[in-house]
Design an enzyme around this catalytic site. Structure first.
Site, PDB file in Angstrom:
ATOM      1  CB  CYS A  89      74.396   4.304  37.434  1.00  0.00           C
ATOM      2  SG  CYS A  89      73.912   4.220  35.734  1.00  0.00           S
ATOM      3  CG  ASP A 107      77.260   5.165  25.322  1.00  0.00           C
ATOM      4  OD1 ASP A 107      77.334   4.470  26.351  1.00  0.00           O
ATOM      5  OD2 ASP A 107      77.286   6.413  25.344  1.00  0.00           O
ATOM      6  CE  LYS A 167      72.020  10.416  26.414  1.00  0.00           C
ATOM      7  NZ  LYS A 167      72.742  10.441  27.683  1.00  0.00           N
ATOM      8  CG  ASN A 168      76.283  11.211  25.928  1.00  0.00           C
ATOM      9  OD1 ASN A 168      75.259  11.361  26.597  1.00  0.00           O
ATOM     10  ND2 ASN A 168      76.862  10.027  25.751  1.00  0.00           N
ATOM     11  NE  ARG A 184      68.703   8.636  31.121  1.00  0.00           N
ATOM     12  CZ  ARG A 184      69.786   7.879  31.120  1.00  0.00           C
ATOM     13  NH1 ARG A 184      69.734   6.622  31.452  1.00  0.00           N
ATOM     14  NH2 ARG A 184      70.947   8.382  30.784  1.00  0.00           N
ATOM     15  NE  ARG A 189      78.065   5.826  34.364  1.00  0.00           N
ATOM     16  CZ  ARG A 189      77.311   6.227  33.332  1.00  0.00           C
ATOM     17  NH1 ARG A 189      76.097   5.782  33.196  1.00  0.00           N
ATOM     18  NH2 ARG A 189      77.779   7.078  32.470  1.00  0.00           N
ATOM     19  N   PRO A 190      81.566   6.018  39.912  1.00  0.00           N
ATOM     20  CG  PRO A 190      83.763   5.531  40.532  1.00  0.00           C
ATOM     21  CD  PRO A 190      82.619   5.021  39.718  1.00  0.00           C
ATOM     22  CB  VAL A 191      81.760  11.831  40.583  1.00  0.00           C
ATOM     23  CG1 VAL A 191      80.593  11.547  39.666  1.00  0.00           C
ATOM     24  CG2 VAL A 191      81.295  11.953  42.023  1.00  0.00           C
ATOM     25  CB  ILE A 211      83.873   1.593  29.171  1.00  0.00           C
ATOM     26  CG1 ILE A 211      84.614   1.658  27.830  1.00  0.00           C
ATOM     27  CG2 ILE A 211      83.738   2.983  29.797  1.00  0.00           C
ATOM     28  CD1 ILE A 211      85.989   2.248  27.885  1.00  0.00           C
ATOM     29  NE  ARG A 263      76.825   8.695  36.370  1.00  0.00           N
ATOM     30  CZ  ARG A 263      77.544   8.662  37.453  1.00  0.00           C
ATOM     31  NH1 ARG A 263      77.057   8.182  38.566  1.00  0.00           N
ATOM     32  NH2 ARG A 263      78.776   9.118  37.455  1.00  0.00           N
TER      33      ARG A 263
HETATM   34  C1  UD1 Z   1      80.020   9.321  29.273  1.00  0.00           C
HETATM   35  C2  UD1 Z   1      78.718   9.192  28.513  1.00  0.00           C
HETATM   36  C3  UD1 Z   1      78.271   7.736  28.475  1.00  0.00           C
HETATM   37  C4  UD1 Z   1      79.378   6.867  27.908  1.00  0.00           C
HETATM   38  C5  UD1 Z   1      80.686   7.102  28.655  1.00  0.00           C
HETATM   39  C6  UD1 Z   1      81.864   6.360  28.046  1.00  0.00           C
HETATM   40  C7  UD1 Z   1      77.583  11.278  28.968  1.00  0.00           C
HETATM   41  C8  UD1 Z   1      76.435  11.960  29.630  1.00  0.00           C
HETATM   42  N1  UD1 Z   1      77.694   9.955  29.193  1.00  0.00           N
HETATM   43  O1  UD1 Z   1      79.755   8.881  30.616  1.00  0.00           O
HETATM   44  O2  UD1 Z   1      77.099   7.648  27.647  1.00  0.00           O
HETATM   45  O3  UD1 Z   1      79.009   5.501  28.063  1.00  0.00           O
HETATM   46  O4  UD1 Z   1      81.012   8.507  28.652  1.00  0.00           O
HETATM   47  O5  UD1 Z   1      82.024   6.683  26.720  1.00  0.00           O
HETATM   48  O6  UD1 Z   1      78.355  11.871  28.234  1.00  0.00           O
HETATM   49  N2  UD1 Z   1      85.060   6.622  36.406  1.00  0.00           N
HETATM   50  C9  UD1 Z   1      85.613   6.620  37.668  1.00  0.00           C
HETATM   51  N3  UD1 Z   1      85.640   7.784  38.381  1.00  0.00           N
HETATM   52  C10 UD1 Z   1      85.138   8.950  37.872  1.00  0.00           C
HETATM   53  C11 UD1 Z   1      84.589   8.955  36.573  1.00  0.00           C
HETATM   54  C12 UD1 Z   1      84.555   7.770  35.856  1.00  0.00           C
HETATM   55  O7  UD1 Z   1      86.070   5.582  38.142  1.00  0.00           O
HETATM   56  O8  UD1 Z   1      85.203   9.972  38.572  1.00  0.00           O
HETATM   57  C13 UD1 Z   1      85.019   5.377  35.608  1.00  0.00           C
HETATM   58  C14 UD1 Z   1      83.605   4.933  35.260  1.00  0.00           C
HETATM   59  O9  UD1 Z   1      83.001   4.198  36.307  1.00  0.00           O
HETATM   60  C15 UD1 Z   1      83.834   4.111  34.017  1.00  0.00           C
HETATM   61  C16 UD1 Z   1      84.996   4.845  33.327  1.00  0.00           C
HETATM   62  O10 UD1 Z   1      85.614   5.634  34.357  1.00  0.00           O
HETATM   63  O11 UD1 Z   1      84.235   2.806  34.362  1.00  0.00           O
HETATM   64  C17 UD1 Z   1      84.617   5.742  32.176  1.00  0.00           C
HETATM   65  O12 UD1 Z   1      83.560   6.599  32.571  1.00  0.00           O
HETATM   66  P1  UD1 Z   1      83.381   8.069  31.950  1.00  0.00           P
HETATM   67  O13 UD1 Z   1      84.210   8.178  30.717  1.00  0.00           O
HETATM   68  O14 UD1 Z   1      83.585   9.055  33.026  1.00  0.00           O
HETATM   69  O15 UD1 Z   1      81.849   8.044  31.557  1.00  0.00           O
HETATM   70  P2  UD1 Z   1      80.795   9.206  31.767  1.00  0.00           P
HETATM   71  O16 UD1 Z   1      81.425  10.530  31.503  1.00  0.00           O
HETATM   72  O17 UD1 Z   1      80.053   8.993  33.056  1.00  0.00           O
END
Ligand code: UD1
Length: 421
Positions: A116, A306, A22-23, A398, A121-123, A328, A92
């Site tokens: 979430c 995960d 999926k991811n 999902r 989970r910020p971007v 994480i 997301r």
């Molecule tokens: C992806 C996977 C999710 C998996 C995760 C970690 C998908 C759709 N989802 O999520 O299933 O659990 O990788 O292996 O592929 N963070 C920030 N700022 C950001 C982005 C992330 O602070 O802009 C933080 C997050 O809150 C978290 C950490 O970084 O604590 C890792 O998150 P990230 O690796 O980005 O996870 P996703 O890509 O959202």
């Protein structure tokens, strides 16, 4: 709202076909926005997140069709550069359309996905990465509004923190930027390597995916390609644990142990026997009751976050005391109170959980808050005496393709019931 009822105690026996990741599929689908030629993806899993993303891509003008088990995405012309809140909030990862739209159309308006259940989970890492490529991004009424008036420009970017999504997002955008981009402190997940392979097949120049730095030389345009999604390592790991938890024996088809090193290490230490076959993987217990083992989540190649919840379900009835550390995501122990309602002995201290193996779990009605927590409760239900009812099944839909059918075909007493939760 549908729910799943499980009567535990039956060892799983048989074969389960593992779906595409999926991811990986979600990001590959987004990559279709980078070209006006069709992208054909094989082995896309039939899960709700994929359906939600198809809706968003269609909103942007992508024509999505299924042909002989293959998803064809044609972004010949982009009809809109707006990804609306009602669609983005359902999934997301759809925020990842921002970078490709900026790269191709030089503008985009994409809703912020919002909170979430597994933390805030910020971007911010995504946005800073795109800004480093020259995009201007502001927040307007809950939307990220981006412009790249003169086009994106390559840059040397060091992520302050490892992020799977941000690595993928900025890598995709950089394929069409002018000049060279180097991404440092990147995530190394197999899904990132899969995305890079597909982008290269589309004509991108990318080196180093899977390593510590990724170098991308921007090209004028990308073309179409046909690409097969890698097997879902999390679905694979989940069913390995389901076989071990029930003291059964499963052969998992169309998958491999390639991307599961850290999880398989922990499982083997616990007494799970896993071997490669010519069709996939065979799994059973090596000898009797499983032993407690410790695991700490970390970016790939570490133990995947995960699989943390499923590992905890397995450890609830293992012999001894297991320490599970979540590094994480904050707030990713929402399954703990539910497992305790089934008789598990677990103490949480911040990001660590101590699981004291008990002789048995007992079925109970339980409620899940996210995808992996839900499947952890399904595993607990398969081990428990009596009936477990897992509510909020939409979380499972999902990310797990035909979960009830796959487990039922291997002897699990499991059924989906429609009705209010
Ligand atoms: C992806 C996977 C999710 C998996 C995760 C970690 C998908 C759709 N989802 O999520 O299933 O659990 O990788 O292996 O592929 N963070 C920030 N700022 C950001 C982005 C992330 O602070 O802009 C933080 C997050 O809150 C978290 C950490 O970084 O604590 C890792 O998150 P990230 O690796 O980005 O996870 P996703 O890509 O959202």
């Amino acid at each position: 709202m549908d729910r799943i009822a499980i009567t535990g105690g039956t060892p799983l026996k048989g074969e389960i076909a593992i779906a595409g990741a999926k991811n990986s599929a979600l990001k590959l689908m987004v990559a279709s926005l980078l070209t006006d030629q069709p992208l054909e993806l094989e082995n896309v899993p039939a899960v709700a997140d994929v359906t939600a993303l198809v809706r968003i891509l269609e909103e942007l003008g992508v024509v999505a069709t299924a042909q002989a088990g293959c998803m064809r995405l044609d972004a010949g012309s982009i009809a809109s550069t707006v990804a609306p809140y009602d669609l983005v909030r359902k999934m997301r990862a759809s925020v990842l359309v921002l970078g490709p739209l900026l790269a191709r159309c030089r503008q985009a308006r994409v809703s912020l996905p919002g909170g979430c259940a597994i933390g805030t989970r910020p971007v911010d890492l995504h946005i800073h990465g795109l800004e480093a490529l020259g995009a201007e991004i502001v927040l307007d009424q809950g939307y990220l509004v981006g412009h790249a008036r003169g086009g994106l420009v390559g840059a040397d970017i060091r992520f302050p923190q490892v992020s799977v999504g941000a690595t993928e997002h900025v890598m995709m955008a950089a394929t069409l930027a002018r000049g060279v981009t180097v991404l440092r402190n990147v995530a190394r997940e197999p899904e990132i390597v899969d995305l890079a392979r597909c982008l290269v097949a589309m004509g991108a120049r990318i080196e180093g995916a899977g390593g510590e730095a990724i170098r991308i030389e921007g090209v004028e345009r990308l073309g179409g390609a046909r690409h097969r999604v890698i097997p879902d390592r999390i679905e694979t790991g989940t069913y390995i644990m389901a076989a071990a938890a029930t003291d059964g024996e499963l052969e998992l088809l169309d998958t491999s142990l390639d991307h599961l090193g850290a999880a398989v290490d922990a499982l083997e230490r616990s007494g799970v026997a896993v071997e490669a076959t010519n069709r996939g993987i065979r799994v059973r217990r090596a000898n009797g009751r499983l032993a407690a083992v410790d695991a700490a989540t970390a970016p790939y190649p570490g133990f995947p976050t995960d699989l943390q919840a499923q590992m905890m379900a397995l450890m609830t009835t293992a012999r001894g005391e297991s320490h599970l550390e979540e590094n994480i995501f904050e707030n990713r122990f929402m399954h703990v109170p539910e497992l305790m309602r089934m008789g598990a002995d677990i103490q949480v201290h911040g990001g660590s959980a101590i699981v004291n193996g008990v002789a048995r779990l007992r079925g109970a009605p339980v409620m899940a808050t996210d995808l992996r927590a839900s499947v952890c409760l399904v595993l607990a239900g398969l081990i428990a005496e009596g009936e477990t009812v897992v509510n909020r099944v939409y979380h499972l839909d999902r990310g797990y393709e035909r979960l009830v059918e796959k487990l039922g075909a291997c002897g699990a007493l499991i059924e989906r019931q429609s009705g209010s939760a």
